[in-house]
Design a protein around this motif. Structure first.
Motif, PDB file in Angstrom:
ATOM      1  N   SER A 259     -47.189  -9.303  31.890  1.00 51.49           N
ATOM      2  CA  SER A 259     -46.022 -10.177  31.907  1.00 51.49           C
ATOM      3  C   SER A 259     -45.746 -10.740  30.521  1.00 51.49           C
ATOM      4  CB  SER A 259     -46.250 -11.336  32.882  1.00 51.49           C
ATOM      5  OG  SER A 259     -45.297 -12.357  32.674  1.00 51.49           O
ATOM      6  N   ASN A 260     -44.527 -10.532  30.034  1.00 55.58           N
ATOM      7  CA  ASN A 260     -44.186 -11.182  28.771  1.00 55.58           C
ATOM      8  C   ASN A 260     -44.012 -12.687  28.965  1.00 55.58           C
ATOM      9  OD1 ASN A 260     -41.628 -11.297  29.966  1.00 55.58           O
ATOM     10  ND2 ASN A 260     -40.783  -9.654  28.706  1.00 55.58           N
ATOM     11  N   GLY A 261     -43.623 -13.102  30.186  1.00 57.63           N
ATOM     12  CA  GLY A 261     -43.489 -14.531  30.468  1.00 57.63           C
ATOM     13  C   GLY A 261     -44.821 -15.256  30.354  1.00 57.63           C
ATOM     14  N   LEU A 262     -45.882 -14.665  30.918  1.00 54.99           N
ATOM     15  CA  LEU A 262     -47.210 -15.261  30.821  1.00 54.99           C
ATOM     16  C   LEU A 262     -47.702 -15.253  29.379  1.00 54.99           C
ATOM     17  CD1 LEU A 262     -49.853 -16.410  31.861  1.00 54.99           C
ATOM     18  CD2 LEU A 262     -50.550 -14.088  32.498  1.00 54.99           C
ATOM     19  N   ALA A 263     -47.483 -14.142  28.680  1.00 58.97           N
ATOM     20  CA  ALA A 263     -47.920 -14.051  27.286  1.00 58.97           C
ATOM     21  C   ALA A 263     -47.254 -15.134  26.437  1.00 58.97           C
ATOM     22  CB  ALA A 263     -47.598 -12.671  26.724  1.00 58.97           C
ATOM     23  N   ARG A 264     -45.978 -15.350  26.682  1.00 58.79           N
ATOM     24  CA  ARG A 264     -45.258 -16.370  25.916  1.00 58.79           C
ATOM     25  C   ARG A 264     -45.779 -17.771  26.231  1.00 58.79           C
ATOM     26  NH1 ARG A 264     -39.503 -13.515  27.445  1.00 58.79           N
ATOM     27  NH2 ARG A 264     -39.670 -11.764  25.971  1.00 58.79           N
ATOM     28  N   ALA A 265     -46.021 -18.046  27.515  1.00 61.22           N
ATOM     29  CA  ALA A 265     -46.531 -19.361  27.906  1.00 61.22           C
ATOM     30  C   ALA A 265     -47.911 -19.616  27.314  1.00 61.22           C
ATOM     31  CB  ALA A 265     -46.570 -19.474  29.432  1.00 61.22           C
ATOM     32  N   TYR A 266     -48.779 -18.590  27.377  1.00 66.79           N
ATOM     33  CA  TYR A 266     -50.132 -18.723  26.848  1.00 66.79           C
ATOM     34  C   TYR A 266     -50.117 -18.930  25.329  1.00 66.79           C
ATOM     35  CZ  TYR A 266     -54.899 -17.467  25.520  1.00 66.79           C
ATOM     36  OH  TYR A 266     -56.155 -17.461  24.970  1.00 66.79           O
ATOM     37  N   ASN A 267     -49.313 -18.129  24.636  1.00 64.42           N
ATOM     38  CA  ASN A 267     -49.251 -18.250  23.180  1.00 64.42           C
ATOM     39  C   ASN A 267     -48.639 -19.577  22.750  1.00 64.42           C
ATOM     40  OD1 ASN A 267     -50.417 -15.732  22.633  1.00 64.42           O
ATOM     41  ND2 ASN A 267     -48.469 -14.668  22.850  1.00 64.42           N
ATOM     42  N   LEU A 268     -47.675 -20.061  23.505  1.00 68.85           N
ATOM     43  CA  LEU A 268     -47.082 -21.356  23.204  1.00 68.85           C
ATOM     44  C   LEU A 268     -48.120 -22.463  23.347  1.00 68.85           C
ATOM     45  CD1 LEU A 268     -44.353 -22.838  22.572  1.00 68.85           C
ATOM     46  CD2 LEU A 268     -44.096 -23.106  25.051  1.00 68.85           C
ATOM     47  N   GLU A 269     -48.878 -22.422  24.434  1.00 72.40           N
ATOM     48  CA  GLU A 269     -49.922 -23.431  24.652  1.00 72.40           C
ATOM     49  C   GLU A 269     -50.977 -23.369  23.560  1.00 72.40           C
ATOM     50  OE1 GLU A 269     -53.794 -24.943  26.263  1.00 72.40           O
ATOM     51  OE2 GLU A 269     -53.258 -22.919  25.653  1.00 72.40           O
ATOM     52  N   SER A 270     -51.343 -22.172  23.156  1.00 71.24           N
ATOM     53  CA  SER A 270     -52.414 -22.001  22.175  1.00 71.24           C
ATOM     54  C   SER A 270     -51.993 -22.392  20.766  1.00 71.24           C
ATOM     55  CB  SER A 270     -52.881 -20.539  22.162  1.00 71.24           C
ATOM     56  OG  SER A 270     -53.374 -20.156  23.425  1.00 71.24           O
ATOM     57  N   ASN A 271     -50.731 -22.143  20.423  1.00 72.83           N
ATOM     58  CA  ASN A 271     -50.306 -22.268  19.031  1.00 72.83           C
ATOM     59  C   ASN A 271     -49.391 -23.457  18.737  1.00 72.83           C
ATOM     60  OD1 ASN A 271     -51.650 -19.788  18.338  1.00 72.83           O
ATOM     61  ND2 ASN A 271     -49.933 -18.675  19.231  1.00 72.83           N
ATOM     62  N   SER A 272     -48.725 -23.982  19.758  1.00 71.51           N
ATOM     63  CA  SER A 272     -47.714 -25.008  19.489  1.00 71.51           C
ATOM     64  C   SER A 272     -47.919 -26.316  20.242  1.00 71.51           C
ATOM     65  CB  SER A 272     -46.313 -24.465  19.830  1.00 71.51           C
ATOM     66  OG  SER A 272     -45.999 -23.335  19.042  1.00 71.51           O
TER      67      SER A 272
END
Length: 260
Positions: free
Chosen positions: A145-158
């Motif tokens: 899922s690109n949606g999950l990847a985006r949510a995870y990366n947002l939490e990790s980096n921002s």
């Protein structure tokens, strides 16, 4: 018990934004195995990696994780929930398209955040929008899922602070699908690198004794983390948020803690 704010080194997963495999694109130019865009939220427990290092705490952690999962599993009929270690994946069902349903979903998430906050457990998460590939083979348990990847990366980096939030790009996209009213669920903050973050501000729901207890716990943690400025800064940010909500809290200790 205080949970320090640390990166979640115990959770090592490789999430990438999924491209559409050629094999799933039909001759009718549609994508039968790709769900429509929807909201994904990745949430984890701050400080889990430090707690898991202490084997004497395993029973306590097991109880915490069960409570964490159950709280989100039964959250909302409009959402699906899965877990990975101390991480929770929330996905709004793709057929949900009404703004008021999305706002109720966000309100339910904030209620869980508040419940854990009152237990002195801090949650952090990223909210994004994207799609998910439905795998037909029941023997495969991949979550593509690109949606999950985006949510995870947002939490990790921002997402610097103990909040569940999104960025302007994802919020604008959500508004284009669900309507501008969903912005009412968010307040604005800034990450350490000055990026605009829109977060679910459940702190505003704290009243009376709850407000005092949380505020005093934050002040205690500021004192306890003097030797760790990186962690202490998280609590100082929370202190400022609390004082913005209720200016009476600006004193060193809450003046209304006698309230019942």
């Amino acid at each position: 018990m205080d949970i320090p704010f640390e990166s979640n080194d115990s959770l090592k997963i490789n999430l990438v934004e999924a491209e559409t495999p050629p094999s799933v694109v039909s001759n009718a130019a549609n994508r039968p195995n790709i769900e429509p865009e929807t909201i994904f939220i990745w949430i984890d427990i701050l400080g889990f990696s430090s707690l898991v290092e202490n084997e004497s705490k395993y029973n306590e952690l097991l109880s915490l994780l069960k409570d964490f999962y159950k709280s989100f599993k039964d959250l909302n009929a409009s959402a699906e929930c899965q877990r990975i270690s101390d991480g929770i994946i929330l996905k709004l069902k793709p057929n949900i398209r009404k703004g008021y349903e999305v706002q109720q979903f966000f309100n339910d998430v904030m209620n869980v955040q508040k419940t854990f906050l009152l237990k002195q457990r801090y949650l952090r998460g990223g909210i994004a929008i994207g799609s998910k590939f439905n795998i037909v083979d029941i023997d495969d348990e991949f979550y593509i899922s690109n949606g999950l990847a985006r949510a995870y990366n947002l939490e990790s980096n921002s997402i610097t602070w103990p909040i569940i939030g999104t960025n302007k790009e994802y919020l604008d996209r959500m508004c284009s699908i669900y309507g501008e009213n969903i912005k009412e669920s968010f307040d604005i903050a800034y990450s350490e690198n000055k990026e605009e973050i829109y977060y679910l501000n459940y702190y505003k729901s704290l009243k009376g004794r709850e407000l005092c207890d949380v505020y005093n716990n934050i002040l205690d943690n500021i004192s306890k983390t003097e030797r760790n400025p990186r962690v202490q800064q998280k609590y100082i940010w929370l202190q400022k948020i609390m004082e913005k909500i209720n200016k009476a809290l600006i004193s060193l200790r809450c003046p209304n803690c006698g309230e019942k």
